[in-house]
Design a protein around this motif. Structure first.
Motif, PDB file in Angstrom:
ATOM      1  N   TYR A 280       0.846  -1.191   0.000  1.00  0.00           N
ATOM      2  CA  TYR A 280       0.000   0.000   0.000  1.00  0.00           C
ATOM      3  C   TYR A 280       0.872   1.228   0.000  1.00  0.00           C
ATOM      4  O   TYR A 280       2.102   1.122  -0.012  1.00  0.00           O
ATOM      5  N   ALA A 281       0.240   2.371   0.024  1.00  0.00           N
ATOM      6  CA  ALA A 281       0.978   3.623  -0.172  1.00  0.00           C
ATOM      7  C   ALA A 281       2.119   3.787   0.826  1.00  0.00           C
ATOM      8  O   ALA A 281       3.125   4.425   0.535  1.00  0.00           O
ATOM      9  N   ASP A 282       1.984   3.196   2.013  1.00  0.00           N
ATOM     10  CA  ASP A 282       3.043   3.403   2.997  1.00  0.00           C
ATOM     11  C   ASP A 282       3.914   2.166   3.185  1.00  0.00           C
ATOM     12  O   ASP A 282       4.787   2.131   4.044  1.00  0.00           O
ATOM     13  N   GLY A 283       3.689   1.128   2.424  1.00  0.00           N
ATOM     14  CA  GLY A 283       4.543  -0.056   2.538  1.00  0.00           C
ATOM     15  C   GLY A 283       3.732  -1.331   2.571  1.00  0.00           C
ATOM     16  O   GLY A 283       2.518  -1.327   2.315  1.00  0.00           O
ATOM     17  N   PHE A 284       4.388  -2.438   2.859  1.00  0.00           N
ATOM     18  CA  PHE A 284       3.724  -3.736   2.862  1.00  0.00           C
ATOM     19  C   PHE A 284       2.913  -3.924   4.133  1.00  0.00           C
ATOM     20  O   PHE A 284       3.410  -3.713   5.243  1.00  0.00           O
ATOM     21  N   HIS A 285       1.649  -4.325   3.984  1.00  0.00           N
ATOM     22  CA  HIS A 285       0.807  -4.701   5.116  1.00  0.00           C
ATOM     23  C   HIS A 285       0.588  -6.196   5.017  1.00  0.00           C
ATOM     24  O   HIS A 285      -0.257  -6.649   4.257  1.00  0.00           O
ATOM     25  N   TRP A 286       1.369  -6.988   5.703  1.00  0.00           N
ATOM     26  CA  TRP A 286       1.261  -8.444   5.551  1.00  0.00           C
ATOM     27  C   TRP A 286      -0.044  -8.951   6.119  1.00  0.00           C
ATOM     28  O   TRP A 286      -0.520  -8.435   7.114  1.00  0.00           O
ATOM     29  N   PRO A 287      -0.622  -9.952   5.499  1.00  0.00           N
ATOM     30  CA  PRO A 287      -1.894 -10.484   5.999  1.00  0.00           C
ATOM     31  C   PRO A 287      -1.689 -11.304   7.266  1.00  0.00           C
ATOM     32  O   PRO A 287      -0.560 -11.543   7.687  1.00  0.00           O
ATOM     33  N   TRP A 293       5.452  -3.365   6.975  1.00  0.00           N
ATOM     34  CA  TRP A 293       6.839  -3.081   6.603  1.00  0.00           C
ATOM     35  C   TRP A 293       6.838  -1.736   5.898  1.00  0.00           C
ATOM     36  O   TRP A 293       6.430  -1.632   4.746  1.00  0.00           O
ATOM     37  N   GLN A 294       7.268  -0.697   6.606  1.00  0.00           N
ATOM     38  CA  GLN A 294       7.221   0.662   6.077  1.00  0.00           C
ATOM     39  C   GLN A 294       8.235   0.839   4.943  1.00  0.00           C
ATOM     40  O   GLN A 294       9.365   0.362   5.038  1.00  0.00           O
ATOM     41  N   LEU A 295       7.815   1.521   3.868  1.00  0.00           N
ATOM     42  CA  LEU A 295       8.716   1.815   2.759  1.00  0.00           C
ATOM     43  C   LEU A 295       8.570   3.270   2.370  1.00  0.00           C
ATOM     44  O   LEU A 295       7.488   3.839   2.489  1.00  0.00           O
ATOM     45  N   PRO A 296       9.635   3.904   1.888  1.00  0.00           N
ATOM     46  CA  PRO A 296       9.509   5.298   1.435  1.00  0.00           C
ATOM     47  C   PRO A 296       8.610   5.386   0.208  1.00  0.00           C
ATOM     48  O   PRO A 296       8.504   4.435  -0.581  1.00  0.00           O
ATOM     49  N   HIS A 297       7.984   6.532   0.029  1.00  0.00           N
ATOM     50  CA  HIS A 297       6.999   6.711  -1.030  1.00  0.00           C
ATOM     51  C   HIS A 297       7.582   6.433  -2.404  1.00  0.00           C
ATOM     52  O   HIS A 297       6.976   5.735  -3.226  1.00  0.00           O
TER      53      HIS A 297
END
Lengths: 361, 574
Positions: A280-287, A293-297
């Motif tokens: 998603y916009a701010d990083g991986f949201h694991w199920p 897991w936050q990632l830069p834009h």
């Protein structure tokens, strides 16, 4: 204001260049891939500074050859239409991509740039409207050449393309019902949702039948084996039999660009477009609550664009492989398949989808 | 000739014919085992009709029809000048007869056999083209191998071989067929399409004119002769040995079978049999050639249907077999491998291993192709039910080979008239049942397997020994003798300068070519050059039936059907 215009122009330029070059590269891929399938080496002769670069320069050599060849118009041909036809074939292929999103939005400071040339609220309709114009190119080419073979090819092309457009349209309607939008970017965004908390809601998951119908119909629209009977090089040589030089190249480029378009559409409608699962916009949201897991834009945007590109390339690869595996249909068999099998299946699929959607909502 | 009447085993055919037409039978002989009957010209068609319809004769196939010009035979020639020769075959009784009749120079005409056998059509057109003999009641008597503006009839003995011909490009009106029909009454206009001579699927150069209603073929015509190289005329001015290279170019996809067939005919004139090892080698190379032919046919066929990959799989296998052929005789295509009385050379060292490797590769490629084609619905749709021919029509049109067998008719020269050592080898003749393109494909695939069996058996059974007959009439003396003895030198000189001289007479030898019965009919006048050398090309007969198979089908079926007929222009046009 002028910055907005500049950004749009830049996007148009990038998409156009990528499209044309990808089309040209596909000619190389087709040769090398067919060579691999057929136990051959493939092109390896064209060299620059002693380097063959796996035959990549053949695409360039082809371009030079096409430009320098004589542009021949047969006696008795309709000069204007004969010249217009290749343009009419290539134009729709090039402009269709405008509505396909190749990424989400790019934020640079305050500015928000959608990674799509035109986010139309009737995106799908636009694509169908434009791509149905492609038939004019082939029809005009067949008719204006003053050649019986070309005419047969033009007839085959027009009847085939018009027939399969119906199936193609019907197979998409199920998708539109589920995502409740004709706007391609919205469709892609909704494919990021999860089913039962872990399964991405991609088109192929919710509309598998539509995927196969769409793929078959799109291949028929694209006029490639097994639906290449408007060309049928061993039977009627095709609607472009009287074309040479760049005009001929334009027909070919149109075919390869259409491959990219078909792959792009399939990716957008059925494989989540630019979506990467769980990203998603701010990083991986694991199920299953496995964390975030936050990632830069910028990285997210890059990943998404790369994912789209990857999906498109896979689609191209599948289409090329089919080309070298199957024989060609016969005219009546194509019509039979289109009208009596695919169209019925598309209706049934539509009906089932409608009932299910009604029950759920 | 009085001695001839005393032939003890007079055939049933001649007995029955003499009973029915006491007056019409002029002569009868069985030289070299070929039952031959000469009949009066007036009774030509009646006799033919009788031979076809009589229950204990039933000559239902007109294998070949040709003519011989006896203008220069011996001293002063023979009158009447021409002889029209038909070779008939009875499928139900498995017997052959040669039917001849004399045609005088001042009135070169004869009844057409088309009412009896539809397949006489093109054969008679060729005789008309080459000899100028006209056939009464022939519906479509025009030149076939040569063009309309051609002057004279080249196979006549008084036709100068170096005569220059006008090359008038307008001589053949390309619309000759188009003007024939009048569709003014119909609501839609039919479209005429010229397929070939420059068309990707018309390989080997051929021209078809098709009349189309939409995509459906209403009518059509086939024009051949683009690859005519005057093989039969050339043979008359070359020694027998010099003709062998020309036979390579007949069916250039399976040249070794042509080599074998031609020398068998010469050996029949001599009444000699080659050593056993040579016979096995000849069978071996024939079967290798058959495999290459079928591979090429199926490969090209699939390619024309759009399955390009199959083409490369089979051409790869063919390539390996051609390497084998190259190892045997030094050339891939222009083999010239056989000699009268033997073969050029024995098999090379290490051949068995090389062959075994190739057969493994062939097996793999066939497996791949079968999975690509036989399990493919599109391929089935394209091949099944298209290009159908009924067994009755196929026989009437003089069909033979895989195309005839695909209709379920069990006719294979290797079984019916075994030559060489085929009677000692174990193989099956695959048969189809519907006579469509798919059956022809299946028959060819199975024949490849049977040929592999034959090749393996040949390798296992082949005895040691010489590969050339030790006979001074046809075999070159060893070099030591040529240089060491006067007899050897003279023998060598005579064989080179004058050529091999078979006794005067005539002989017809059929072999099973890749496309069907390949027949060589030789007339010898005792000199070193054939007086007449006629080839019965299998695909010539097949091609005359092509339009019948296409009619009612669609344009796309043309390539499928033309592909499974496997026309080889070198053989078709000679």
């Amino acid at each position: 204001m002028w910055v907005d215009v500049l950004i749009i122009l830049l996007k148009v330029l990038v998409v156009l260049l990528v499209l044309i070059h990808l089309g040209a590269l596909l000619t190389w891929a087709e040769r090398k891939q067919s060579a691999a399938i057929q136990d051959r080496i493939g092109p390896n002769r064209a060299r620059i500074a002693g380097r063959a670069a796996m035959g990549l320069f053949h695409a360039l050599a082809d371009g030079i050859k096409m430009v320098t060849k004589e542009d021949f118009v047969p006696a008795g041909a309709h000069r204007t239409l004969h010249t217009l036809a290749p343009a009419a074939a290539l134009f729709p292929a090039l402009v269709v991509f405008a509505a396909i999103p190749f990424g989400d939005v790019l934020r640079i400071g305050e500015r928000v740039i959608p990674l799509q040339i035109a986010d139309l609220n009737v995106g799908i309709v636009y694509i169908f409207a434009i791509s149905s114009m492609a038939v004019y190119g082939t029809m005009l080419a067949g008719w204006a050449s003053n050649n019986n073979y070309a005419l047969l090819g033009g007839l085959r092309a027009s009847s085939q393309m018009i027939s399969y457009e119906i199936t193609m349209g019907l197979s998409i309607i199920g998708v539109l019902m589920i995502y409740e939008s004709a706007q391609l970017n919205v469709i892609v965004q909704k494919q990021g949702e999860l089913l039962w908390g872990f399964l991405p809601k991609w088109g192929i998951v919710v509309q598998p039948a539509a995927f196969f119908l769409f793929l078959a119909a799109a291949m028929a629209e694209n006029k490639r084996v097994p639906f290449d009977l408007p060309e049928g090089e061993s039977e009627i040589i095709g609607y472009f039999v009287e074309y040479s030089s760049m005009k001929f190249a334009m027909f070919f480029l149109a075919e390869f660009v259409e491959i990219v378009i078909v792959s792009g559409l399939v990716a957008t409608l059925f494989f989540g477009g630019w979506q990467v699962p769980y990203l998603y916009a701010d990083g991986f949201h694991w199920p299953f609550g496995l964390g975030v897991w936050q990632l830069p834009h910028l990285l997210v945007v890059l990943l998404q664009v790369a994912a789209f590109g990857f999906k498109v390339l896979i689609g191209c690869w599948v289409l090329l492989t089919v080309r070298w595996t199957l024989p060609r249909f016969r005219y009546d068999q194509v019509m039979h398949l289109g009208w009596k099998i695919l169209l019925e299946l598309a209706f049934v699929n539509l009906l089932i989808t409608a009932v299910v959607v009604l029950l759920i909502t | 000739m009085p001695e001839r009447d005393m032939v003890v085993d007079e055939s049933v055919t001649s007995v029955r014919l003499k009973q029915a037409f006491a007056e019409a039978v002029l002569d009868q002989h069985a030289e070299h085992g070929d039952d031959t009957l000469t009949v009066r010209r007036e009774a030509w068609r009646e006799v033919a009709q009788f031979l076809r319809d009589e229950p204990d004769l039933r000559y239902n196939v007109l294998m070949d029809l040709t003519a011989v010009d006896y203008l220069t035979l011996g001293d002063g020639g023979r009158t009447p000048r021409y002889e029209v020769v038909a070779h008939l075959y009875s499928l139900s009784h498995n017997q052959r007869v040669r039917l001849k009749t004399a045609v005088p120079d001042d009135d070169p005409r004869i009844d057409s056999l088309m009412p009896v056998w539809e397949g006489a059509n093109w054969f008679e057109r060729e005789v008309y083209d080459m000899f100028g003999i006209t056939f009464d009641d022939h519906p479509d008597l025009r030149r076939i191998l040569l063009y309309n503006g051609f002057e004279g009839h080249p196979l006549r003995k008084d036709y100068p071989q170096d005569k220059e011909q006008p090359l008038d490009h307008n001589a053949q009106d390309p619309t000759f067929y188009m003007n024939k029909r009048d569709d003014a009454g119909s609501e839609t206009r039919h479209m005429f399409v010229h397929m070939g001579p420059s068309h990707p699927a018309m390989h080997g150069v051929i021209h078809m004119t098709l009349e189309l209603d939409g995509e459906t073929i209403v009518d059509g015509d086939t024009e051949i002769g683009y690859l005519h190289r005057a093989f039969e005329k050339e043979a008359e001015s070359h020694t027998y040995t010099q003709v062998i290279p020309y036979t390579d170019r007949l069916n250039y996809v399976s040249p070794l079978i042509n080599n074998v067939g031609f020398v068998l005919a010469v050996e029949k004139l001599f009444d000699v049999e080659t050593p056993e090892r040579c016979q096995y080698i000849r069978v071996l190379v024939s079967e290798l050639s058959r495999i290459t032919d079928h591979l090429t046919c199926i490969a090209a066929n699939a390619m024309e249907l759009g399955a390009f990959t199959v083409y490369f799989y089979f051409i790869k296998a063919r390539e390996e077999i051609w390497k084998l052929v190259e190892a045997i005789c030094g050339a891939r295509l222009t083999t010239t491998y056989t000699r009268v009385g033997g073969v050029m050379a024995d098999l090379p060292a290490g051949f068995a291993d090389q062959l075994a490797q190739v057969l493994v590769l062939l097996h793999e490629q066939m497996h791949d192709v079968e999975r690509l084609l036989q399990k493919n619905r599109i391929f089935h749709d394209r091949m099944r039910g298209t290009g159908v021919i009924a067994p009755r029509d196929a026989l009437a049109l003089s069909f033979s080979g895989p195309v005839l067998r695909s209709t379920g008719v069990d006719f294979d020269v290797r079984k019916t008239t075994p030559y060489l050592v085929y009677d000692r080898l174990d193989f099956d003749v695959p048969l189809g049942d519907s006579g469509d393109n798919y059956d022809r494909y299946l028959v060819r695939m199975e024949e490849i397997r049977q040929s592999v069996r034959l090749v393996e058996q040949c390798m296992a059974q082949m005895p040691d020994g010489p590969v050339q007959l030790d006979d001074a009439r046809m075999t070159m003396p060893p070099k030591a003798e040529v240089y060491g003895t006067i007899e050897g030198l003279m023998n060598h000189f005579k064989l080179i300068i004058e050529g091999i001289k078979p006794p005067a007479g005539e002989a017809y030898v059929p072999v099973e070519g890749a496309n069907g019965e390949l027949g060589f009919y030789l007339v010898s006048d005792g000199t070193g050059r054939p007086y007449r050398c006629r080839v019965r090309p299998p695909c010539f007969a097949l091609m005359q039936g092509l339009q019948k198979m296409l009619k009612g089908g669609m344009v796309a079926d043309v390539v499928a059907t033309f592909g499974t007929i496997n026309m080889i222009a070198g053989e078709n046009d000679r």
